[in-house]
Motif scaffolding. Structure first.
Motif, PDB file in Angstrom:
ATOM      1  N   TYR A   7       0.808  -1.219   0.000  1.00 46.51           N
ATOM      2  CA  TYR A   7       0.000   0.000   0.000  1.00 46.51           C
ATOM      3  C   TYR A   7       0.842   1.271   0.000  1.00 46.51           C
ATOM      4  N   LYS A  96      -7.426 -10.020 -10.163  1.00 50.61           N
ATOM      5  CA  LYS A  96      -8.101  -8.974  -9.373  1.00 50.61           C
ATOM      6  C   LYS A  96      -7.243  -7.710  -9.297  1.00 50.61           C
ATOM      7  N   SER A  98      -6.660  -3.946 -11.086  1.00 49.15           N
ATOM      8  CA  SER A  98      -7.489  -2.995 -11.816  1.00 49.15           C
ATOM      9  C   SER A  98      -6.905  -2.668 -13.182  1.00 49.15           C
ATOM     10  N   GLU A 366     -13.824  -6.562  -7.021  1.00 53.44           N
ATOM     11  CA  GLU A 366     -13.516  -6.474  -5.590  1.00 53.44           C
ATOM     12  C   GLU A 366     -14.788  -6.682  -4.773  1.00 53.44           C
ATOM     13  N   MET A 486     -12.344  -3.419   5.578  1.00 55.79           N
ATOM     14  CA  MET A 486     -11.931  -2.968   4.250  1.00 55.79           C
ATOM     15  C   MET A 486     -12.139  -1.465   4.150  1.00 55.79           C
ATOM     16  N   SER A 488     -12.270   1.388   1.239  1.00 52.78           N
ATOM     17  CA  SER A 488     -12.350   1.634  -0.202  1.00 52.78           C
ATOM     18  C   SER A 488     -12.445   3.130  -0.429  1.00 52.78           C
ATOM     19  N   ARG A 500      -4.976   6.729   1.963  1.00 48.71           N
ATOM     20  CA  ARG A 500      -3.915   5.721   1.948  1.00 48.71           C
ATOM     21  C   ARG A 500      -2.959   5.926   3.125  1.00 48.71           C
ATOM     22  N   ASP A 513      -7.599  -4.009   5.136  1.00 46.58           N
ATOM     23  CA  ASP A 513      -7.271  -4.034   3.713  1.00 46.58           C
ATOM     24  C   ASP A 513      -7.739  -2.738   3.072  1.00 46.58           C
ATOM     25  N   THR A 515      -8.626  -0.806  -0.925  1.00 47.89           N
ATOM     26  CA  THR A 515      -8.756  -0.830  -2.378  1.00 47.89           C
ATOM     27  C   THR A 515      -9.065   0.574  -2.853  1.00 47.89           C
ATOM     28  N   GLU A 516      -8.571   0.897  -4.037  1.00 41.79           N
ATOM     29  CA  GLU A 516      -8.733   2.249  -4.570  1.00 41.79           C
ATOM     30  C   GLU A 516      -9.239   2.171  -6.001  1.00 41.79           C
ATOM     31  N   GLU A 517     -10.287   2.922  -6.295  1.00 42.69           N
ATOM     32  CA  GLU A 517     -10.819   3.008  -7.653  1.00 42.69           C
ATOM     33  C   GLU A 517     -10.370   4.332  -8.252  1.00 42.69           C
TER      34      GLU A 517
END
Length: 521
Positions: A7, A96, A98, A366, A486, A488, A500, A513, A515-517
């Motif tokens: 990360y 998985k 992106s 995701e 999670m 996001s 982040r 955990d 996740t970034e879009e």
């Protein structure tokens, strides 16, 4: 491992926050630490393979060996280059990872291919000049198709590298995209002919690259035709509505039923504004029949949404075949998005019907269903990535089909009128059964002005004037987490980098955990 490598940004904080030379000149983003490690290893492997030469041999033989190695490497690297550029890249679903990450690798591998192509040409020229002279080297291109096609391919790649320089790419992106695709097609064809004339060993590689490129294009074309045309229902219908806060809502009624996973995005084609171009948008809302079944009736109940959907949705279809309706939010910035907003705003009714098509859906790999606690951070129009996720998790949690027991939505906007973008959809979410026990909503308004009437009666969301501090939100909510967590995030690069940094600083406190879009370009 997560905090320091997976990360971690390359430096201390900046990753997706774009580097700006000025308001008009953008230098793109910086790869993360793990991305930099992978790219460096890939680069080192190519350099080592190029330089494993017999330096004891004479210069002509060494140049010939260098020419052969760089040529083969340039062609071999076309395979991952073509695969990573495709929207239908099968590795996205398998790994998985992106499309945005693959697009970053595509740019760097492309630069590597250009460097190897240039070295390949220079090595040939140096050897030919040494043996035949400069004049003979220049004349050799006149009547030699093999050399002419090779030079054509190298020139195409060099021009692509020049026009892909970040400030130029960002300043003239729509022009860049068209020229880039034309040069890619011509370059691949030129390299194929260059290798086919003498039947060189790398010929099977360029054939595979061409087949992959052509197959991906044909698949995209087939998906567009299938998704937007049906004998029974005709073609896709689009209504564009101007919204407060300089944004447009694009409401599509597709002619057939399509399953759209939460967190998906689509590419939009608007022939009236840009004939060949497409732009990615997160799917903000869909008809519930288009989601995986979770057994809860959450059909639209608010008048605004019901009225808009009624205007583009024909009755009389079985539930399993109901044509899919999906809505997108497009913030008016520059180029196509600004033109679209101006057209809708100029209409007396504030909305206009125009020709439009969608390609997709893509993404949605995701799954958040295994996490007991889910934090959803959104900046501006990034809220669209989370809405269907929230609806899906709430309905599934009510049916005890997912592990999720706590959802925290944090949305930061500049002005309160941005809430009108998603008001009807948020009303539906807030009326869902079990929402009070699961969902918390924090809305940060950095430029608070008129806040009255911002939230409907019931005080179901917390409105907070000022900037959002992701770390403070995590400190407040993490002690009350349930199970694995999670985080996001979808929003501007600077905001995503803040989230982040907050996650990395607290990753030791929980099973956490992230996740970034993002749609960096």
């Amino acid at each position: 491992m997560k905090r320091e490598i997976i990360y971690a940004p390359l430096g201390t904080k900046r990753h997706n926050h774009e580097l700006q030379l000025s308001k008009a000149h953008n230098c793109g983003t910086i790869p993360s630490r793990i991305q930099t490690v992978l790219l460096t290893l890939y680069l080192i492997g190519n350099i080592v393979f190029c330089l494993l030469l017999d330096f004891k041999q004479e210069s002509l033989a060494m140049l010939a060996e260098l020419r052969g190695r760089t040529g083969i490497l340039a062609v071999a690297n076309l395979l991952p280059l073509v695969v990573m550029a495709g929207r239908n890249n099968p590795l996205i679903g398998l790994l998985k990872i992106s499309f945005d990450t693959f697009n970053l690798f595509h740019r760097w591998v492309g630069r590597l291919v250009v460097c190897e192509s240039v070295i390949h040409v220079l090595a040939w020229f140096a050897a030919y000049k040494q043996s035949m002279g400069t004049a003979a080297a220049s004349r050799s291109f006149v009547n030699d198709p093999f050399l002419c096609w090779g030079l054509t391919g190298s020139v195409c790649m060099a021009v692509m590298a020049i026009q892909s320089v970040s400030p130029l790419r960002h300043a003239f992106y729509e022009t860049f995209l068209q020229v880039h695709q034309i040069l890619a097609a011509v370059g691949l064809l030129a390299v194929y002919v260059h290798l086919d004339i003498p039947k060189l060993p790398a010929l099977p590689l360029i054939r595979i690259a061409l087949c992959l490129w052509l197959a991906e294009r044909l698949l995209r074309f087939a998906r567009i035709i299938y998704l937007n045309h049906s004998r029974q229902s005709g073609s896709t219908k689009l209504i564009v509505t101007a919204l407060p806060g300089e944004a447009s809502q694009l409401s599509f009624r597709l002619p057939r039923h399509v399953n759209i996973a939460p967190g998906s995005h689509v590419y939009v084609y608007l022939p009236k504004l840009a004939l060949w171009q497409s732009h990615p948008f997160s799917v903000a809302w869909t008809s519930t029949a288009s989601e995986p079944s979770f057994g809860v009736d959450i059909e639209p109940k608010t008048p605004g949404t019901a009225e808009r959907q009624q205007s583009i949705h024909p009755r009389g279809f079985p539930a399993s075949r109901t044509p899919t309706r999906l809505s997108l939010i497009c913030a008016a910035r520059t180029g196509m998005t600004r033109k679209l907003y101006d057209i809708a705003r100029a209409s007396p009714s504030g909305s206009v019907e125009m020709a439009g098509f969608v390609e997709g859906p893509y993404g949605g790999h995701e799954s958040l269903a295994s996490y007991g606690t889910v934090f959803l951070f959104a900046g501006g129009a990034g809220i669209t990535h989370h809405l269907v996720q929230i609806r899906h998790l709430l309905a599934s949690a009510h049916d005890q089909m997912v592990a999720t027991r706590k959802i925290v939505l944090v949305w930061t906007v500049r002005e309160a009128e941005a809430f009108n973008w998603v008001r009807d959809w948020m009303e539906e979410i807030l009326k869902m059964p079990g929402r009070r026990e699961v969902l918390k909503v924090y809305v940060y308004v950095t430029r608070p002005r008129k806040l009255e009437g911002f939230i409907s009666a019931g005080q179901r969301m917390q409105l907070i004037p000022g900037r959002c501090c992701p770390g403070s939100v995590l400190d407040q909510e993490l002690p009350h987490r349930i199970g694995a967590t999670m985080v996001s995030v979808c929003g501007p690069g600077g905001f995503a980098d803040e989230v982040r940094a907050a996650v990395r600083a607290r990753i030791h406190l929980a099973t956490l955990d992230m996740t970034e879009e993002s749609f960096t370009w």
